[in-house]
Design a protein around this motif. Structure first.
Motif, PDB file in Angstrom:
ATOM      1  N   VAL A  49       1.130 -22.681  20.332  1.00 44.72           N
ATOM      2  CA  VAL A  49      -0.275 -22.659  19.943  1.00 44.72           C
ATOM      3  C   VAL A  49      -1.146 -22.854  21.182  1.00 44.72           C
ATOM      4  N   ALA A  50      -2.167 -21.998  21.342  1.00 46.27           N
ATOM      5  CA  ALA A  50      -3.022 -22.049  22.522  1.00 46.27           C
ATOM      6  C   ALA A  50      -4.221 -22.963  22.336  1.00 46.27           C
ATOM      7  N   SER A  51      -4.610 -23.213  21.083  1.00 50.50           N
ATOM      8  CA  SER A  51      -5.817 -23.992  20.850  1.00 50.50           C
ATOM      9  C   SER A  51      -5.690 -24.774  19.552  1.00 50.50           C
ATOM     10  N   LEU A  52      -6.033 -26.059  19.611  1.00 50.94           N
ATOM     11  CA  LEU A  52      -6.066 -26.919  18.435  1.00 50.94           C
ATOM     12  C   LEU A  52      -7.527 -27.136  18.050  1.00 50.94           C
ATOM     13  N   LYS A  53      -7.836 -26.826  16.812  1.00 53.24           N
ATOM     14  CA  LYS A  53      -9.234 -26.819  16.371  1.00 53.24           C
ATOM     15  C   LYS A  53      -9.523 -28.012  15.470  1.00 53.24           C
ATOM     16  N   ILE A  54     -10.660 -28.640  15.714  1.00 52.69           N
ATOM     17  CA  ILE A  54     -11.149 -29.745  14.896  1.00 52.69           C
ATOM     18  C   ILE A  54     -12.256 -29.214  13.995  1.00 52.69           C
ATOM     19  N   GLU A  55     -12.167 -29.495  12.694  1.00 50.11           N
ATOM     20  CA  GLU A  55     -13.229 -29.088  11.764  1.00 50.11           C
ATOM     21  C   GLU A  55     -14.315 -30.157  11.752  1.00 50.11           C
ATOM     22  N   GLY A  56     -15.586 -29.757  11.468  1.00 43.22           N
ATOM     23  CA  GLY A  56     -16.580 -30.801  11.290  1.00 43.22           C
ATOM     24  C   GLY A  56     -17.967 -30.564  11.821  1.00 43.22           C
ATOM     25  N   ARG A  57     -18.463 -29.334  11.820  1.00 42.75           N
ATOM     26  CA  ARG A  57     -19.823 -29.104  12.328  1.00 42.75           C
ATOM     27  C   ARG A  57     -20.895 -29.752  11.455  1.00 42.75           C
ATOM     28  N   MET A  58     -20.559 -30.063  10.200  1.00 41.94           N
ATOM     29  CA  MET A  58     -21.526 -30.695   9.308  1.00 41.94           C
ATOM     30  C   MET A  58     -21.421 -32.223   9.351  1.00 41.94           C
ATOM     31  N   LYS A  59     -20.491 -32.738  10.119  1.00 41.12           N
ATOM     32  CA  LYS A  59     -20.321 -34.188  10.181  1.00 41.12           C
ATOM     33  C   LYS A  59     -21.133 -34.765  11.346  1.00 41.12           C
ATOM     34  N   SER A  60     -21.010 -36.077  11.546  1.00 44.73           N
ATOM     35  CA  SER A  60     -21.827 -36.778  12.534  1.00 44.73           C
ATOM     36  C   SER A  60     -21.238 -36.666  13.934  1.00 44.73           C
ATOM     37  N   SER A  61     -22.096 -36.974  14.925  1.00 44.66           N
ATOM     38  CA  SER A  61     -21.628 -37.024  16.310  1.00 44.66           C
ATOM     39  C   SER A  61     -20.579 -38.114  16.488  1.00 44.66           C
ATOM     40  N   GLU A  62     -20.753 -39.227  15.765  1.00 44.49           N
ATOM     41  CA  GLU A  62     -19.773 -40.315  15.846  1.00 44.49           C
ATOM     42  C   GLU A  62     -18.396 -39.841  15.398  1.00 44.49           C
ATOM     43  N   TYR A  63     -18.380 -39.103  14.300  1.00 46.71           N
ATOM     44  CA  TYR A  63     -17.113 -38.551  13.798  1.00 46.71           C
ATOM     45  C   TYR A  63     -16.485 -37.648  14.856  1.00 46.71           C
ATOM     46  N   ALA A  64     -17.260 -36.705  15.352  1.00 45.69           N
ATOM     47  CA  ALA A  64     -16.712 -35.728  16.295  1.00 45.69           C
ATOM     48  C   ALA A  64     -16.222 -36.406  17.569  1.00 45.69           C
ATOM     49  N   HIS A  65     -16.979 -37.371  18.062  1.00 46.11           N
ATOM     50  CA  HIS A  65     -16.604 -38.058  19.294  1.00 46.11           C
ATOM     51  C   HIS A  65     -15.283 -38.803  19.113  1.00 46.11           C
ATOM     52  N   THR A  66     -15.160 -39.490  17.999  1.00 50.36           N
ATOM     53  CA  THR A  66     -13.936 -40.268  17.762  1.00 50.36           C
ATOM     54  C   THR A  66     -12.727 -39.362  17.588  1.00 50.36           C
ATOM     55  N   VAL A  67     -12.859 -38.334  16.753  1.00 54.22           N
ATOM     56  CA  VAL A  67     -11.717 -37.458  16.473  1.00 54.22           C
ATOM     57  C   VAL A  67     -11.281 -36.723  17.727  1.00 54.22           C
ATOM     58  N   VAL A  68     -12.229 -36.178  18.464  1.00 49.09           N
ATOM     59  CA  VAL A  68     -11.880 -35.461  19.694  1.00 49.09           C
ATOM     60  C   VAL A  68     -11.241 -36.413  20.696  1.00 49.09           C
ATOM     61  N   GLY A  69     -11.774 -37.632  20.800  1.00 50.79           N
ATOM     62  CA  GLY A  69     -11.187 -38.597  21.726  1.00 50.79           C
ATOM     63  C   GLY A  69      -9.747 -38.931  21.376  1.00 50.79           C
ATOM     64  N   VAL A  70      -9.467 -39.086  20.092  1.00 51.07           N
ATOM     65  CA  VAL A  70      -8.093 -39.385  19.660  1.00 51.07           C
ATOM     66  C   VAL A  70      -7.165 -38.218  19.985  1.00 51.07           C
ATOM     67  N   TYR A  71      -7.578 -37.016  19.672  1.00 53.59           N
ATOM     68  CA  TYR A  71      -6.712 -35.864  19.938  1.00 53.59           C
ATOM     69  C   TYR A  71      -6.572 -35.601  21.439  1.00 53.59           C
ATOM     70  N   ARG A  72      -7.599 -35.942  22.220  1.00 47.89           N
ATOM     71  CA  ARG A  72      -7.457 -35.834  23.674  1.00 47.89           C
ATOM     72  C   ARG A  72      -6.346 -36.754  24.164  1.00 47.89           C
ATOM     73  N   GLU A  73      -6.364 -37.985  23.676  1.00 47.80           N
ATOM     74  CA  GLU A  73      -5.319 -38.938  24.065  1.00 47.80           C
ATOM     75  C   GLU A  73      -3.950 -38.466  23.573  1.00 47.80           C
ATOM     76  N   ALA A  74      -3.893 -37.927  22.363  1.00 44.64           N
ATOM     77  CA  ALA A  74      -2.613 -37.476  21.822  1.00 44.64           C
ATOM     78  C   ALA A  74      -2.059 -36.300  22.626  1.00 44.64           C
ATOM     79  N   LEU A  75      -2.919 -35.376  23.003  1.00 43.16           N
ATOM     80  CA  LEU A  75      -2.469 -34.231  23.807  1.00 43.16           C
ATOM     81  C   LEU A  75      -2.019 -34.686  25.190  1.00 43.16           C
ATOM     82  N   ASP A  76      -2.772 -35.585  25.798  1.00 42.17           N
ATOM     83  CA  ASP A  76      -2.385 -36.074  27.125  1.00 42.17           C
ATOM     84  C   ASP A  76      -1.051 -36.809  27.052  1.00 42.17           C
ATOM     85  N   ALA A  77      -0.873 -37.583  25.989  1.00 38.06           N
ATOM     86  CA  ALA A  77       0.393 -38.304  25.835  1.00 38.06           C
ATOM     87  C   ALA A  77       1.542 -37.335  25.602  1.00 38.06           C
ATOM     88  N   ALA A  78       1.289 -36.281  24.827  1.00 41.03           N
ATOM     89  CA  ALA A  78       2.342 -35.305  24.528  1.00 41.03           C
ATOM     90  C   ALA A  78       2.799 -34.567  25.776  1.00 41.03           C
TER      91      ALA A  78
END
Length: 905
Positions: free
Chosen positions: A246-275
């Motif tokens: 897979v070339a790209s992992l997509k996060i859903e949520g354009r209708m959600k808050s900035s807080e939501y997006a920041h947290t989710v993206v931060g978690v997946y960034r850490e998960a990808l870096d760890a992987a």
């Protein structure tokens, strides 16, 4: 799990500029956003010309990409505006376009060949044929349907790579219960189309499953939200996705808050870096990931179809909205307080929801929280109807559960300068020589530095400016600390200084304003050079020249596309990368796109010896799911019988939506047209086709008529040399889409049910040499098709779908107003939900004929043979009445005309 050399791009939602800043700061490699109204989240704030240009510069300066979501169907009158919008996006720096509408994709590729095309998940691509068709059309990437298992994803990634394409998959966020792009529920019952970006989320409302033999008897289910899935969460599976290709992992949520997006993206960034590290993410880290994700939004998490599961674990039957993060239970409730035994720490500003037997109420943690060990006492705000230990009638009791529905720790303060780009600077102040200041990008190990340097292909360049000649001090000489402190005043810039070298003569005198000006000018030049270099690199990558790992694949794909263009009779078309054609646009007005305008069919027939209702001119097609209905339709005047592939199989006939008790004695009539379903996975991995050994093409012979509902099936049918009907599941709503169907050798196109009569007429008048045009005018209207079987809500299921006894019972979902929506499950266990009101546009057949329609469909899926014969005969009579004197029949009671006269929002 061993590490993978492939590190997928992390693609984040941006519903507005603040969310864009949040996701880039959290580590997103790319963001997708909407420009104007032609996107699947029209209710988001979205972007205009000014904010979009700012967004591109902001993201590019930090090494991130910007993809424009133009992922809706594009109606005929919208095409010129859509192309102008795309042109402005390209000029502003858009990196790619995410599109659903095939006609718009073709037009975009022709007018803006430098634009990279990504296929939206709204295209419902789930097979190798689908990917092959996209490659033929020049797509660079496909966002797969969300209903695929890991094994299927891996097989599709391998197939896409061989064609020079990338694969993108959703990794986190809301799940649609229906295959994306196939849902008409919001559209047909509320006029708000999911294909137009205004889904009303009717799937999140309460329903009860009933037996139509006794609708008053509700069937057992775990809750009343029978169409509401949990949220997708694949944070534990990023290594497997990377290894699958897979070339790209997509996060859903354009209708959600900035807080939501920041947290989710931060978690997946850490998960990808760890992987991608040697150690990987340990159990504690993975638990922490899920806890943080649950703190910002959750309907409950599921890996859903990724593991090959499709049962009740996918669904959130009891609650359709954010259930939050469990934090503890009520220990004691007073008249104005609730005391909570907390299992997780609370902070001031957390919003909590107490779940009681009589409903739920919210309270907020504040600075005066009283804490006793792990016990927290919170006041209950006054409200009308409040009761002891509760709010608005929802009384709290001991042991009631408490959830955090908004985390104060996740709050994000918007700063359009963050994250700042690390730079190293130097200054030379030699008496008698020009002042010289330079800046270069610095690799300090930060995410933004690594991302930007990678985007610049390693170009860690620097800029240098000279100022006035440096003079000796007349009063006080400056020292190095003075120079460094004034150059380091970068607060209003997007940069941060991580290193500074000063070459300074003794006795130098200089006004600090000179340092301020030259610093500002140098950083402005650095910004300009970064954006210029990124633009140049993108141009190289788009051309398939050096710097592109897929250069050979890209060249092959373009050669295939040229061959396809020649077969379609359209040549290369205008080239936006040619100076001579710089301002060329592909327009779609009837005067330019057709050689002549046909008169109305009735007028043309008036002077013709042949009957105006001859099969050569007007054809009636009937969808029949059993031989008796098929034969009844033929006797009543049907020219074409369309049989769903799964019902054609022996023992799988359905009568009024119910599986027959046994094989029927009479076979289907000869020369039936097999309908390949909109959803037909490859027999790979954990697909239903692989598990049950089902092949939708088993009864389709070379050269025979076939009805297809997906892009992949259209390509497959063309390869077999079939006479192809393009069905309603592949919405073709503009002239460019009809030309595409012609290029794929389609003989007939059934137009989208979301078109109005006027739009149908516009299409017919501009469709020079197009296939025959058909419209469904009577019968059942499919609202959605789901991978999850709705009958599973009744309890444990063996998933032996071809012989499932539940399929022998007529089911429906009943909504709050008492409307019954028939539920039909096929031999693969996929559910088809139908509208509660039958379609009747038979009175409009004359208007449709005048508009240019020649073919009419009756869908008898939910009809008995007698009803099928009556519906077919009524349509034939309506055509005869119109041909004779131009009159029409009356509309049947308790029916709908759909969108033919009201359109969609």
């Amino acid at each position: 799990m061993p590490t993978s050399n492939n590190v997928p791009e992390l693609l984040a939602p941006a519903g507005n500029p603040a969310m864009l800043h949040a996701v880039v700061a959290a580590g997103a490699d790319a963001a997708y956003l909407g420009m104007g109204e032609l996107n699947a989240r029209r209710s988001a704030e979205n972007f205009d010309d000014e904010t979009f240009a700012e967004a591109c510069d902001y993201a590019h300066l930090r090494g991130s990409r910007v993809y424009v979501a133009m992922n809706t169907i594009v109606l005929p009158e919208e095409m010129p505006r859509a192309l102008k919008t795309a042109r402005r996006c390209v000029d502003a720096g858009a990196d790619a376009f995410i599109v659903q509408d095939l006609g718009f994709a073709v037009a975009l590729a022709r007018t803006l060949p430098q634009a990279q095309l990504h296929a939206s998940t709204q295209m419902s691509i789930h097979s190798k044929d689908g990917i092959s068709a996209l490659a033929e059309l020049g797509f660079a990437r496909v966002t797969l349907a969300r209903e695929l298992s890991l094994g299927e994803i891996a097989a599709l990634c391998e197939h896409a790579a061989a064609l020079g394409m990338e694969v993108e998959t959703f990794a986190h966020g809301a799940l649609c219960v229906c295959y994306s792009g196939q849902c008409l529920m919001s559209s047909l019952i509320g006029g708000r189309s999911a294909n137009r970006g205004l889904c009303a989320q009717a799937c999140r409302l309460p329903y009860r499953l009933v037996d139509l033999r006794d609708p008053k008897r509700q069937l057992k289910s775990p809750g009343e939200h029978l169409l509401s899935p949990k949220d997708l969460c694949l944070v534990d599976d990023v290594s497997q996705l990377a290894q699958a290709g897979v070339a790209s992992l997509k996060i859903e949520g354009r209708m959600k808050s900035s807080e939501y997006a920041h947290t989710v993206v931060g978690v997946y960034r850490e998960a990808l870096d760890a992987a991608s590290s040697e150690e990987g993410a340990g159990p504690d880290a993975r638990e922490g990931f899920r806890s943080r994700l649950g703190s910002v939004f959750s309907r409950g998490f599921a890996s859903a179809y990724f593991d090959g599961e499709r049962g009740n674990d996918v669904m959130s039957y009891q609650r359709p909205n954010n259930r939050g993060q469990f934090v503890g239970r009520v220990k004691e409730a007073g008249s104005d307080f609730v005391e909570i035994a907390c299992e997780k720490p609370l902070v001031a500003g957390d919003v909590l929801e107490v779940w009681t037997r009589r409903g739920n109420f919210t309270i907020k943690a504040h600075d005066a929280v009283k804490v006793s060990g792990k016990t927290v006492r919170l006041p209950i705000p006054e409200a009308d109807g409040s009761r002891k230990g509760g709010h608005n009638g929802a009384a709290a009791r001991s042991n009631d559960r408490v959830f955090r529905v908004r985390s104060a720790d996740a709050a994000v303060e918007d700063d359009p300068r963050e994250p700042r780009i690390p730079v190293a600077g130097s200054a030379r102040l030699r008496i008698g020589q020009p002042l010289k200041v330079s800046f270069r990008l610095a690799d300090d190990g930060s995410t933004v530095a690594k991302r930007l340097l990678a985007r610049l292909a390693g170009g860690a360049f620097q800029v240098e400016l000279e100022g006035d000649v440096v003079e000796a001090a007349r009063t006080r000489a400056v020292v190095s600390d003075d120079v460094a402190s004034h150059i380091d005043r970068l607060g209003q810039t997007p940069y941060r200084l991580v290193d500074m070298s000063i070459d300074l003569d003794e006795g130098v005198g200089i006004g600090f304003s000179q340092l301020h000006h030259i610093r500002t000018d140098a950083l402005d030049l650095l910004t300009t050079e970064i954006l210029k270099r990124i633009g140049q690199q993108d141009a190289i990558d788009a051309s398939g020249c050096e710097g592109s790992e897929n250069a050979q694949h890209t060249s092959e794909a373009r050669a295939s596309k040229r061959e396809f263009d020649e077969r379609a009779g359209r040549g290369e078309g205008p080239r936006a990368d040619s100076a001579a054609n710089e301002n060329v646009r592909w327009t779609f007005s009837p005067s330019e796109d057709c050689l002549s305008t046909e008169p109305s069919l009735r007028a043309a027939c008036a002077s013709d010896d042949e009957s105006p209702l001859s099969a050569a001119r007007v054809r009636i097609a009937v969808v029949a799911t059993n031989p008796e209905c098929a034969r009844a339709a033929k006797r009543a005047g049907a020219h074409d019988i369309l049989v769903p592939a799964l019902n054609y199989r022996r023992g799988q006939s359905q009568w009024e939506g119910v599986l027959a008790d046994g094989p029927t004695q009479a076979p289907f009539p000869k020369k039936c047209t097999i309908m390949v379903p909109a959803v037909a996975h490859d027999a790979e991995g954990e697909s239903r086709e692989a598990r049950l050994g089902e092949d939708a093409w088993a009864n389709v012979a070379e050269g025979q008529p076939v009805y297809v509902d997906s892009l992949g099936a259209l390509l497959h049918a063309r390869q077999l040399g079939c006479q192809v009907d393009v069905g309603l599941g592949l919405p073709l709503v503009n002239a460019a889409a009809l030309r595409l169907a012609r290029a794929f050798d389609a003989a007939r196109v059934w137009l989208s049910p979301e078109l109005t009569l006027r739009q149908v007429a516009d299409l017919a008048s501009s469709a020079d040499g197009a296939p025959r045009l058909g419209v469904k005018v009577a019968g059942a209207q499919e609202l959605m098709v789901t991978e999850h079987c709705m009958l599973m809500s009744q309890g444990a299921c063996a998933e032996v779908c071809p012989t499932c006894t539940r399929r022998r019972v007529p089911h429906a979902l009943e909504d709050r107003k008492g409307y019954l929506f028939p539920v039909v499950t096929d031999a693969l266990g996929r559910t088809h939900l139908y509208n509660s009101v039958e379609l009747d546009n038979v009175p409009s057949v004359g208007d449709l004929l005048d508009a240019g329609v020649t073919d009419f469909m009756v869908d008898a899926t939910l009809m008995s043979p007698e009803q099928c014969a009556q519906a077919t005969g009524r349509l034939a009579k309506a055509l005869e009445v119109w041909a004779a004197d131009g009159n029409t029949l009356s509309k049947l009671p308790n029916t709908t005309t759909g969108h033919l006269h009201r359109g969609v929002m």
